[in-house]
Design an enzyme around this catalytic site. Structure first.
Site, PDB file in Angstrom:
ATOM      1  N   GLY A 314      23.154  68.839  55.368  1.00  0.00           N
ATOM      2  CA  GLY A 314      21.799  68.551  56.085  1.00  0.00           C
ATOM      3  C   GLY A 314      20.754  67.736  55.548  1.00  0.00           C
ATOM      4  O   GLY A 314      20.751  66.709  55.787  1.00  0.00           O
ATOM      5  N   ARG A 356       7.841  73.841  50.970  1.00  0.00           N
ATOM      6  CA  ARG A 356       8.738  73.995  49.973  1.00  0.00           C
ATOM      7  C   ARG A 356       8.135  74.246  48.597  1.00  0.00           C
ATOM      8  O   ARG A 356       8.541  74.748  47.487  1.00  0.00           O
ATOM      9  CB  ARG A 356       9.658  72.711  50.006  1.00  0.00           C
ATOM     10  CG  ARG A 356      10.494  72.735  51.269  1.00  0.00           C
ATOM     11  CD  ARG A 356      11.837  71.738  51.394  1.00  0.00           C
ATOM     12  NE  ARG A 356      12.956  71.873  50.323  1.00  0.00           N
ATOM     13  CZ  ARG A 356      12.936  71.495  48.889  1.00  0.00           C
ATOM     14  NH1 ARG A 356      12.135  70.749  48.661  1.00  0.00           N
ATOM     15  NH2 ARG A 356      13.730  71.985  48.236  1.00  0.00           N
ATOM     16  N   CYS A 387      -6.311  78.021  53.018  1.00  0.00           N
ATOM     17  CA  CYS A 387      -7.231  78.994  52.041  1.00  0.00           C
ATOM     18  C   CYS A 387      -6.240  79.608  51.109  1.00  0.00           C
ATOM     19  O   CYS A 387      -5.951  80.798  51.463  1.00  0.00           O
ATOM     20  CB  CYS A 387      -7.800  79.849  53.121  1.00  0.00           C
ATOM     21  SG  CYS A 387      -9.448  78.984  53.702  1.00  0.00           S
TER      22      CYS A 387
HETATM   23  N1  LLP Z   1      25.954  75.135  55.495  1.00  0.00           N
HETATM   24  C1  LLP Z   1      25.705  76.443  55.355  1.00  0.00           C
HETATM   25  C2  LLP Z   1      26.218  77.516  55.552  1.00  0.00           C
HETATM   26  C3  LLP Z   1      24.148  76.669  54.817  1.00  0.00           C
HETATM   27  O1  LLP Z   1      23.538  77.692  54.743  1.00  0.00           O
HETATM   28  C4  LLP Z   1      23.335  75.571  54.646  1.00  0.00           C
HETATM   29  C5  LLP Z   1      22.014  75.579  53.987  1.00  0.00           C
HETATM   30  C6  LLP Z   1      23.971  74.283  54.916  1.00  0.00           C
HETATM   31  C7  LLP Z   1      25.275  73.887  55.354  1.00  0.00           C
HETATM   32  C8  LLP Z   1      23.084  72.948  54.515  1.00  0.00           C
HETATM   33  O2  LLP Z   1      22.611  72.975  53.273  1.00  0.00           O
HETATM   34  P1  LLP Z   1      22.099  71.205  52.884  1.00  0.00           P
HETATM   35  O3  LLP Z   1      23.188  70.140  52.765  1.00  0.00           O
HETATM   36  O4  LLP Z   1      21.020  70.915  53.725  1.00  0.00           O
HETATM   37  O5  LLP Z   1      21.541  71.765  51.520  1.00  0.00           O
HETATM   38  N2  LLP Z   1      15.160  75.928  52.887  1.00  0.00           N
HETATM   39  C9  LLP Z   1      15.805  75.597  51.660  1.00  0.00           C
HETATM   40  C10 LLP Z   1      17.083  75.192  51.847  1.00  0.00           C
HETATM   41  C11 LLP Z   1      17.978  76.385  52.344  1.00  0.00           C
HETATM   42  C12 LLP Z   1      19.513  75.914  52.749  1.00  0.00           C
HETATM   43  C13 LLP Z   1      20.129  77.072  53.523  1.00  0.00           C
HETATM   44  N3  LLP Z   1      21.616  76.700  53.855  1.00  0.00           N
HETATM   45  C14 LLP Z   1      15.353  74.231  51.093  1.00  0.00           C
HETATM   46  O6  LLP Z   1      13.998  73.878  51.550  1.00  0.00           O
HETATM   47  O7  LLP Z   1      15.555  73.852  50.029  1.00  0.00           O
END
Ligand code: LLP
Length: 467
Positions: A314, A356, A387
């Protein structure tokens, strides 16, 4: 070069405070001759004139190129070891119909984690069979809608979901393809990984129980087991954790293949990106080559056919594509411990458009965007307007010391989990997302208005009149 003692160790006082390191900024970011930032040929002053601030600016060609590059790198490296790859774009990082179409046009599938994400992908015209569905607590109605829509593989996350998915599939007269999420005991964070018997988290079933759980899945005629899945974490910079997880999963995969063929193996996502000039993301070609070699070696050792590989990136696709623009509203020089000055530059957004920093202590970088300046760099903290003292956008950065009220600040690499985790804290309206390409800008998600914010308050808009 002057350095401020309040600066974190990793942050170097830049030789050139106006530079745009290519590891951090979207590919089509550049300074114009007059010095202002332009993204895909659209200057920030034009963007701000037309769309205001804050605004998320997504470099369309950059996002598409990263999707194509990652797919091409994995396809060619895994072709070398005799198999194919299915790339799922992890929609949780950022999804709207336009991005869903970019991803599918680039040949990717889409991984959704809720009925809402599924609805957006379907509204974009994505064929349901190209969607994968994740979640540790999918509701019965989500499962029902997904099965009814003809969704691709559903990732079963716990034993209780087996019956739920099997029952929905039987009800709709379908054979539902399913994967099983494994808690491999491997957890990777940015620079290190941890290998244990079972990672202390909510997702998946333990490796030790997986064979019995797969037998249960296989006992349902309405389910087709396509393979196991693991996701070991996010923002990962080296391959050691993936390597360990792949070894553990392939051993299980081999045992599961004794009874019946298991066509696929899903290694998840989590590939890290550079948020600051000191971050070193692994080039995708290197990552793909290294994973392919590990999979090949393990399959040879285990004497099994190399399965089709699935991945779910992602952040590495969408993260670097987007830059957030803000306007400077106030500036305070704060003398810290009578020792040194930290310049607090407050902008017109904050933890509502980028959670983040506040949530994870994430580091970002920033640049003065409407002009360049030769003034000596000053250590700044870019704060939001909420705030809350923890409402910080960029914890530490050097900006030209003559940064002034009304200047535009650009924060790069905000495409992943920025808009996706945006919120209305303090009743701030969420900013628009504007796509730029070849000198043109267009809104792909409109910004919220105050009306949007008031519409759901039943004391203002009586229920039944809101639509
Ligand atoms: N597949 C699964 C099952 C996942 O849980 C995730 C992310 C991805 C793929 C994609 O991961 P990426 O390639 O985007 O790292 N909100 C957090 C990240 C949470 C990720 C949750 N799962 C942040 O802002 O760093």
């Amino acid at each position: 070069m002057f350095a401020n003692p309040l600066a974190p160790e990793w942050l170097e006082a830049p030789a050139e405070a106006n530079s745009l390191p290519s590891t951090v900024w979207s590919r089509n970011s550049a300074r114009t001759e007059s010095g202002e930032l332009a993204i895909a040929g659209v200057t920030v002053t034009a963007l701000v004139r037309d769309f205001g601030t804050p605004v998320y600016v997504i470099d369309e060609a950059d996002a598409i190129a990263r999707a194509t590059d990652i797919a091409a790198a994995f396809e060619s490296e895994f072709a070398r070891i005799g198999t194919t790859v299915k790339v799922y774009y992890a929609a949780k990082a950022f999804l709207c119909t336009e991005v869903a179409r970019w991803m599918t046009a680039a040949g990717l599938n889409i991984d959704v984690a809720s009925a809402g994400e599924m609805a957006v992908a379907l509204a974009a015209g994505v064929d349901a069979s190209r969607l994968g569905f994740h979640g540790n607590n999918k509701s019965l109605s989500e499962i029902d809608r997904a099965v009814c829509a003809g969704i691709g593989p559903i990732v079963i996350d716990s034993v209780v979901e087996i019956g739920r998915v099997a029952e929905a599939a039987a009800r709709h007269g379908r054979t539902q393809r399913v994967r099983l999420r494994i808690n491999s005991g491997v957890h990777a964070s940015t620079h290190e990984y941890l290998a244990t018997a079972r990672e202390d988290q909510k997702f998946g079933v333990p490796l030790a129980e997986a064979e019995a759980v797969v037998a249960q899945i296989r006992s349902h005629s309405s389910l087709e087991f396509v393979g196991i899945h693991s996701h070991i974490g996010s923002q990962i910079f080296d391959t050691a954790g993936f390597a360990e997880a792949a070894r553990r999963l392939l051993e299980l995969h081999a045992r599961l293949s004794v009874d019946a063929p298991v066509p696929e193996l899903n290694l998840g996502g989590g590939f890290g990106i550079a948020y600051t000039s000191v971050d070193r993301a692994l080039p995708v070609a290197e990552l793909a080559a290294s994973l392919a070699s590990i999979v090949e070696a393990e399959c040879t050792r285990l004497g099994i056919v190399v399965p089709v590989i699935a991945i779910e990136p992602g952040r590495s696709i969408i993260g670097p594509s987007t830059t957030t623009l803000y306007t400077v509203g106030t500036i305070k020089d704060v003398l810290v411990d009578g020792e040194a000055v930290r310049k607090y530059v407050s902008v017109d957004g904050g933890m509502s458009d980028n959670l983040r920093t506040a949530l994870y202590g994430a580091d970002y970088s920033a640049r003065l965007a409407n002009r360049t300046s030769e003034a000596d760099p000053a250590l700044v903290r870019i704060a939001g307007k909420h705030c809350e003292a923890g409402d910080i956008v960029v914890r530490a950065e050097y900006l030209p010391g003559d940064v002034e009220l009304g200047d535009l600040i650009a924060v790069p690499a905000t495409g992943a989990y920025g808009w996706a985790m945006s919120n209305n804290y303090n009743y701030l309206a969420r900013p628009p997302v504007v796509a730029v390409r070849d000198g043109h800008a267009r809104v792909i998600v409109r910004g919220e208005t105050e009306d949007d914010l008031l519409r759901r308050d039943a004391g203002i808009t009586p229920l039944g009149e809101s639509e």
